[in-house]
Design a protein around this motif. Sequence first.
Motif, mmCIF file in Angstrom:
data_model
loop_
_atom_site.group_PDB
_atom_site.id
_atom_site.type_symbol
_atom_site.label_atom_id
_atom_site.label_comp_id
_atom_site.label_asym_id
_atom_site.label_seq_id
_atom_site.Cartn_x
_atom_site.Cartn_y
_atom_site.Cartn_z
ATOM 1 N N PRO A 1 -1.163 8.661 -11.648
ATOM 2 C CA PRO A 1 -2.102 8.136 -10.647
ATOM 3 C C PRO A 1 -2.495 9.200 -9.621
ATOM 4 N N MET A 2 -3.642 9.000 -9.000
ATOM 5 C CA MET A 2 -4.071 9.851 -7.884
ATOM 6 C C MET A 2 -4.279 8.947 -6.656
ATOM 7 N N PHE A 3 -3.967 9.491 -5.477
ATOM 8 C CA PHE A 3 -4.016 8.689 -4.255
ATOM 9 C C PHE A 3 -4.911 9.350 -3.205
ATOM 10 N N SER A 4 -5.321 8.546 -2.227
ATOM 11 C CA SER A 4 -6.191 9.047 -1.159
ATOM 12 C C SER A 4 -5.499 8.977 0.197
ATOM 13 N N PHE A 5 -4.168 9.136 0.201
ATOM 14 C CA PHE A 5 -3.432 9.036 1.456
ATOM 15 C C PHE A 5 -3.893 10.066 2.487
ATOM 16 N N THR A 6 -4.334 11.240 2.016
ATOM 17 C CA THR A 6 -4.769 12.275 2.959
ATOM 18 C C THR A 6 -5.972 11.811 3.772
ATOM 19 N N ARG A 7 -6.792 10.930 3.205
ATOM 20 C CA ARG A 7 -7.994 10.457 3.901
ATOM 21 C C ARG A 7 -7.735 9.214 4.741
ATOM 22 N N LEU A 8 -6.570 8.603 4.550
ATOM 23 C CA LEU A 8 -6.246 7.381 5.292
ATOM 24 C C LEU A 8 -5.207 7.727 6.354
ATOM 25 N N ARG A 9 -5.699 8.140 7.493
ATOM 26 C CA ARG A 9 -4.811 8.649 8.543
ATOM 27 C C ARG A 9 -3.789 7.589 8.950
ATOM 28 N N GLY A 10 -2.532 7.991 8.957
ATOM 29 C CA GLY A 10 -1.473 7.091 9.407
ATOM 30 C C GLY A 10 -0.896 6.197 8.328
ATOM 31 N N SER A 11 -1.536 6.145 7.144
ATOM 32 C CA SER A 11 -1.007 5.278 6.077
ATOM 33 C C SER A 11 0.309 5.843 5.550
ATOM 34 N N ASP A 12 1.176 4.942 5.077
ATOM 35 C CA ASP A 12 2.486 5.365 4.581
ATOM 36 C C ASP A 12 2.400 5.625 3.075
ATOM 37 N N PRO A 13 2.587 6.870 2.642
ATOM 38 C CA PRO A 13 2.448 7.207 1.212
ATOM 39 C C PRO A 13 3.675 6.818 0.388
ATOM 40 N N VAL A 14 3.953 5.527 0.349
ATOM 41 C CA VAL A 14 5.065 5.045 -0.471
ATOM 42 C C VAL A 14 4.540 3.871 -1.292
ATOM 43 N N LEU A 15 5.070 3.693 -2.512
ATOM 44 C CA LEU A 15 4.470 2.742 -3.455
ATOM 45 C C LEU A 15 5.246 1.437 -3.533
ATOM 46 N N GLY A 16 4.508 0.358 -3.874
ATOM 47 C CA GLY A 16 5.130 -0.955 -4.026
ATOM 48 C C GLY A 16 4.396 -1.762 -5.079
ATOM 49 N N VAL A 17 4.512 -3.095 -4.991
ATOM 50 C CA VAL A 17 3.931 -3.951 -6.030
ATOM 51 C C VAL A 17 2.439 -4.189 -5.828
ATOM 52 N N GLU A 18 1.885 -3.809 -4.675
ATOM 53 C CA GLU A 18 0.436 -3.911 -4.469
ATOM 54 C C GLU A 18 -0.180 -2.533 -4.688
ATOM 55 N N MET A 19 -1.247 -2.473 -5.466
ATOM 56 C CA MET A 19 -1.798 -1.194 -5.934
ATOM 57 C C MET A 19 -2.408 -0.371 -4.794
ATOM 58 N N ALA A 20 -2.228 0.962 -4.862
ATOM 59 C CA ALA A 20 -2.753 1.864 -3.826
ATOM 60 C C ALA A 20 -3.542 3.033 -4.399
ATOM 61 N N SER A 21 -3.440 3.294 -5.714
ATOM 62 C CA SER A 21 -4.071 4.499 -6.269
ATOM 63 C C SER A 21 -5.586 4.339 -6.360
ATOM 64 N N THR A 22 -6.280 5.474 -6.238
ATOM 65 C CA THR A 22 -7.747 5.471 -6.274
ATOM 66 C C THR A 22 -8.284 6.294 -7.440
ATOM 67 N N GLY A 23 -7.424 6.687 -8.343
ATOM 68 C CA GLY A 23 -7.859 7.460 -9.507
ATOM 69 C C GLY A 23 -6.687 7.698 -10.434
ATOM 70 N N GLU A 24 -6.960 8.350 -11.545
ATOM 71 C CA GLU A 24 -5.898 8.637 -12.510
ATOM 72 C C GLU A 24 -6.318 9.819 -13.368
ATOM 73 N N VAL A 25 -5.328 10.468 -13.959
ATOM 74 C CA VAL A 25 -5.620 11.576 -14.867
ATOM 75 C C VAL A 25 -4.637 11.509 -16.030
#
Length: 532
Positions: free
Chosen positions: A333-357
């Motif tokens: 998965p790929m994530f956009s945490f860098t663009r979401l200021r203050g968000s916690d970059p930890v994963l759970g049962v609700e989806m957070a990824s914005t891309g994949e490779v």
Amino acid sequence: IGSGAYRIGSSIEFDWCGVSAIRSLRKMGYSATMINYNPETVSTDYDECDRLYFEELNRERVLDIYQRDKCDGIVVSVGGQIPNGLAIPLADAGVKLLGTSAKMIDNAEDRNKFSAMIDEIGVQQPRWLELTSSDSAIEFANDVGYPVLVRPSYVLSGAAMNVAWNDEQLKAFLNEAATVSKEHPVVISDFIEGATEIEFDGVGKDGEIIAAAIHEHIEQAGVHSGDATLVLPPQSLSEYTKYRVRDAAKKIVKRLNITGPVNIQFVAKGTDVMCIETNVRASRSFPFVSKTMGVDFIEAATRAMVNEDTSDMNLPTLETRNRPSEYVGVKAPMFSFTRLRGSDPVLGVEMASTGEVACFGKTREEAFLKALLSTGFKIPKKSVLVSVQESLQDDFTHSAWQLVEQGYTLYATKNTAEVMEKNQVPCTVVAYPTEGSTSSAPNAIDLIKNGDIGMVINIPTYESKRLEDNYQMRRTAVDFGVPLLTNVNLVKVFADAVQEHDRDQGLEPKTLFEHYQAESAADAWSDPTEFH
């Protein structure tokens, strides 16, 4: 019906499915109409379909188009959750749905009906209860023991799905789920800690499976399937576990009388292999599965829905083993945490990824490293900062030792350092972020900011007490572009991968088509000229 606006949980993978269905229909001589309103998609290109309606995806608009064009039928199973949610309203209005019936889609989407059906056909699942009141939910949770999983119906990307570890959390999560899923039931089930999550992607025709693929998640159950790292073919599942998955899939597809795509999710621990969800539609892993297998699952599903023959497609069936045999695919998965200021970059049962490779290699470790690098992850050259929850520290020690053997210097927060030293893993103690200058040890945050750390490993659990310290380490790593791993299983595979591949020599780049060509004629899935 297309996938609508791109958002977390519904993106280009569903557009790929829609385009593949359109191309398959046109190839068979049908006139294909697409309804979608997203200009970013390939499905809305003027030359992809015979007729394009750039309209919103709701019952009224779809009915207008269906009646105006006198369509033979509508496909709701390739565009994700929006078309799937329209199945019952459209069927009630007299629309002919191609593929699985609306009633069976509802039996899979409605958590209460689905769980009752799974019990009825003898497929194992975690203990469950339909929510009727907070008191009954708390009584159930105390009976089976925490943690428990709260699951609303008819949602995509795990919206309002949560793992509760105590009564207080459970009450809060129940209120959130009831708000999101007002018209449909909310189910609470036993959450299986430390289980492996497995997915079955397949195609059914009149309740029989005609195409099948099993893949596993590297992360343990509890990370949403859209955020998980997928491996195909699975590398760690026993033959017994795979047999149980195939057996359960066969029963579910038969009971729901599926014609078209299906995705079934399981958790496995010990000898237990339990079904947790069935989606009677294409899943976001269908493009990955199709490309890795070298055969288009959506084309097979489309043919099945219009009752065309699939015998010439060389589809992988339930009896197929070890395909592909010469390479492994890993989807990261790929994530956009860098663009979401203050968000916690930890994963759970609700989806957070914005891309994949997806990447491919001779082994899981090679494919994993390639996929990780392709997401922008930089392999660390020097020091690694580690801070791991106490219950995972002994397990983590093996990976820590591998990293030290590969020449990395470990910096560890106080509690982790104590376990590392006890287990004879050399490391340097660092102060927690909130300790500031009160400690004589260097501060973890300062080391990250100064560029002294090449990678941060921060693995919290529900037992973690230093929530602010953990958050600051994770967030600072993201803000300063330092690679971050927050899952113990990912760390294990990463340690194996860097041990197997010299980080100074790099990896041999190889396209999927080169992997196809390297297969012997007997092993090859696809025709040399075939393209997916």
